[in-house]
Design a protein around this motif. Sequence first.
Motif, PDB file in Angstrom:
ATOM      1  N   GLY A 192     -70.395   0.469 -18.782  1.00 20.04           N
ATOM      2  CA  GLY A 192     -71.371   1.484 -18.167  1.00 20.04           C
ATOM      3  C   GLY A 192     -71.020   3.039 -18.312  1.00 20.04           C
ATOM      4  N   GLU A 193     -71.065   3.761 -17.198  1.00 13.89           N
ATOM      5  CA  GLU A 193     -70.560   5.104 -17.186  1.00 13.89           C
ATOM      6  C   GLU A 193     -69.012   5.211 -16.615  1.00 13.89           C
ATOM      7  N   LEU A 194     -68.241   4.215 -16.715  1.00 19.61           N
ATOM      8  CA  LEU A 194     -66.997   4.018 -16.236  1.00 19.61           C
ATOM      9  C   LEU A 194     -65.904   3.791 -17.164  1.00 19.61           C
ATOM     10  N   GLU A 195     -65.271   4.725 -17.406  1.00 15.13           N
ATOM     11  CA  GLU A 195     -63.947   4.673 -18.581  1.00 15.13           C
ATOM     12  C   GLU A 195     -62.730   4.634 -18.002  1.00 15.13           C
ATOM     13  N   MET A 196     -62.007   3.623 -18.525  1.00 18.27           N
ATOM     14  CA  MET A 196     -60.644   3.344 -18.299  1.00 18.27           C
ATOM     15  C   MET A 196     -59.780   3.663 -19.353  1.00 18.27           C
ATOM     16  N   ASP A 197     -58.692   4.493 -19.289  1.00 17.74           N
ATOM     17  CA  ASP A 197     -57.790   4.842 -20.492  1.00 17.74           C
ATOM     18  C   ASP A 197     -56.610   4.368 -20.111  1.00 17.74           C
ATOM     19  N   GLU A 198     -55.787   4.124 -21.219  1.00 15.44           N
ATOM     20  CA  GLU A 198     -54.425   3.645 -21.107  1.00 15.44           C
ATOM     21  C   GLU A 198     -54.289   2.612 -20.389  1.00 15.44           C
ATOM     22  N   LEU A 199     -55.302   1.579 -20.529  1.00 12.35           N
ATOM     23  CA  LEU A 199     -55.410   0.344 -19.732  1.00 12.35           C
ATOM     24  C   LEU A 199     -54.508  -0.787 -20.590  1.00 12.35           C
ATOM     25  N   GLY A 200     -53.640  -1.258 -19.734  1.00 10.75           N
ATOM     26  CA  GLY A 200     -52.880  -2.609 -20.205  1.00 10.75           C
ATOM     27  C   GLY A 200     -53.618  -3.934 -20.190  1.00 10.75           C
TER      28      GLY A 200
END
Length: 178
Positions: free
Chosen positions: A122-130
């Motif tokens: 959706g609108e939630l973005e998670m960067d640099e995720l392991g």
Amino acid sequence: MKKIIKINLLFVVVFLCACKYSTKKEEPVENQKFSLESYLIKDEYVKLELKKMSSGHLHIYGQLNGVKGNFILDTGAGATVIDKKNKEKFHMQAVNSGDEGTGAGGTGLQMLASEKNNFRIGELEMDELGLTLMSLGHVNKAFESMGLEEIDGVIGADILTNKKAIIDYSNLILYLKK
């Protein structure tokens, strides 16, 4: 006595005027309806709609490294796991973690570790995720036997805990904190 009556009368007039010009009318607390959605949105949560599969699993679409994917929520999964056969589909770099995974219907599954992934729901973005990669063939085989679409991955407790997840089961809504 006249002085006391005049003071009391002045107090009543001032009180009535203050009430008359009050712009905010508050309902008694017992008449106010609580809205979980309003409360959470004000607290910087993102509202995400879920679908309940006939298997009972909660399903959600997302984008992993810019590619649309099919995911289920699993509050009992310790980590978010992507089916290792989708490594190229999602443009993932991975290394052998040396660990073995266990899940419903599968044991001794080789696990790969993948860092620096971008995951959007959706609108939630998670960067640099392991993320973890391992075979979800046993899960997809079970889904196939039920006539259900294959999944690309399982969203586990790592994301749900980190994003302070609140699951509204009755309305099939997942709230995650930005």
